[in-house]
Design a protein around this motif. Structure first.
Motif, mmCIF file in Angstrom:
data_model
loop_
_atom_site.group_PDB
_atom_site.id
_atom_site.type_symbol
_atom_site.label_atom_id
_atom_site.label_comp_id
_atom_site.label_asym_id
_atom_site.label_seq_id
_atom_site.Cartn_x
_atom_site.Cartn_y
_atom_site.Cartn_z
ATOM 1 N N MET A 286 0.608 -0.949 -0.033
ATOM 2 C CA MET A 286 0.023 0.025 0.239
ATOM 3 C C MET A 286 0.900 1.098 -0.086
ATOM 4 N N ILE A 287 0.223 1.906 -1.127
ATOM 5 C CA ILE A 287 1.882 3.474 -1.070
ATOM 6 C C ILE A 287 0.147 4.737 -0.438
ATOM 7 N N THR A 288 1.602 5.241 -0.039
ATOM 8 C CA THR A 288 0.711 6.713 0.343
ATOM 9 C C THR A 288 0.928 7.652 0.541
ATOM 10 N N PHE A 289 0.255 9.008 0.590
ATOM 11 C CA PHE A 289 0.932 10.357 -0.209
ATOM 12 C C PHE A 289 0.076 11.536 -0.026
ATOM 13 N N SER A 290 0.956 11.959 -0.224
ATOM 14 C CA SER A 290 0.183 13.326 0.356
ATOM 15 C C SER A 290 0.743 14.568 -0.230
ATOM 16 N N THR B 35 -8.675 10.400 -1.110
ATOM 17 C CA THR B 35 -7.784 9.303 -0.980
ATOM 18 C C THR B 35 -6.520 9.858 -0.761
ATOM 19 N N ASN B 36 -5.897 9.074 -0.470
ATOM 20 C CA ASN B 36 -4.173 9.707 0.342
ATOM 21 C C ASN B 36 -3.188 8.139 -0.270
ATOM 22 N N ASP C 82 5.915 13.496 -7.887
ATOM 23 C CA ASP C 82 7.520 12.762 -6.290
ATOM 24 C C ASP C 82 7.597 11.107 -7.123
ATOM 25 N N THR C 83 8.501 11.085 -6.842
ATOM 26 C CA THR C 83 8.955 9.118 -6.752
ATOM 27 C C THR C 83 9.850 9.595 -5.830
#
Length: 215
Positions: A13-17, A48-49, A78-79
């Motif tokens: 599961m990847i999260t981001f902001s 969702t984030n 962003d990577t």
């Protein structure tokens, strides 16, 4: 970073902001798995984030750098990267054959299906018969061997693929029994003859026992 076996499904599961527009922006993502496979692309549900990624690595004995990129509708991105250590899994081969054999007879062993979770190709099958003898074959199927001495033997088969030589990928037990060969006796009764009735017929009979000349 993480590790797993070849042929296994990797999930994360990847999260981001997105601090500038956390709710209104739309986002998409791309994943380069680092193993030469196609890049995965997808849309992220608005509001969702996080999002899930998954992939099956078909071959082991390698480290793959995975790159995950998140892009918003304004073109900002962003990577981040992580490394997956994918381990090779040894293949296994199915063996079939009679549980017993006789000395001097031809014993048949069937080299059956090879199971390997990785995308590997077996090029050689090394059959160790358990009596100190071995043979190398290039294909599966029936192979034969003659045991010279009685005993309990364990047949083992090594598999060779592009990754390694995998020892004892399959085993099979066989009991070899000794066969007693009967004596070979030959008798010589001489040529045909003719006599008058009432006469005494006499003849010396000879024989030969080549395996037991001493009687």
């Amino acid at each position: 970073n993480a590790s797993l076996n070849e042929g296994s499904l990797f999930t994360r599961m990847i999260t981001f902001s997105d601090g500038e527009d956390a709710n209104a922006d739309g986002w998409s993502y791309s994943v380069d798995w680092g193993d030469g496979s196609a890049v995965d692309n997808g849309a992220i549900v608005a509001g969702t984030n996080n999002f899930g990624i998954d992939h099956v690595f078909a071959d082991g004995n390698a480290n793959h750098t995975v790159s995950v990129t998140v892009i918003d509708t304004a073109g900002d991105s962003d990577t981040k990267q992580f490394v997956l250590d994918v381990s090779n899994v040894a293949p296994a081969i199915a063996l079939a054959g009679a549980p017993t054999a006789n000395t001097g007879d031809s014993y048949t062993l069937n080299l059956g299906t090879v199971v390997d979770p990785g995308n590997d190709t077996v090029t050689s099958y090394i059959v160790n018969w358990g009596d100190g003898m071995s043979d190398v074959f290039n294909t599966i199927g029936d192979v034969t061997h003659a045991y010279a001495a009685e005993g309990n033997y364990t047949i083992s088969v090594d598999l060779v693929d592009e990754d390694d030589t995998h020892l004892a990928a399959g085993t099979l037990a066989v009991k070899v029994n000794s066969v007693i060969i009967p004596d070979s006796v030959s008798v010589n009764t001489g040529t045909d003859a003719a006599i008058d009735e009432g006469s005494l017929f006499t003849r010396t009979i000879t024989f030969n026992d080549g395996e037991d000349t001493g009687g």
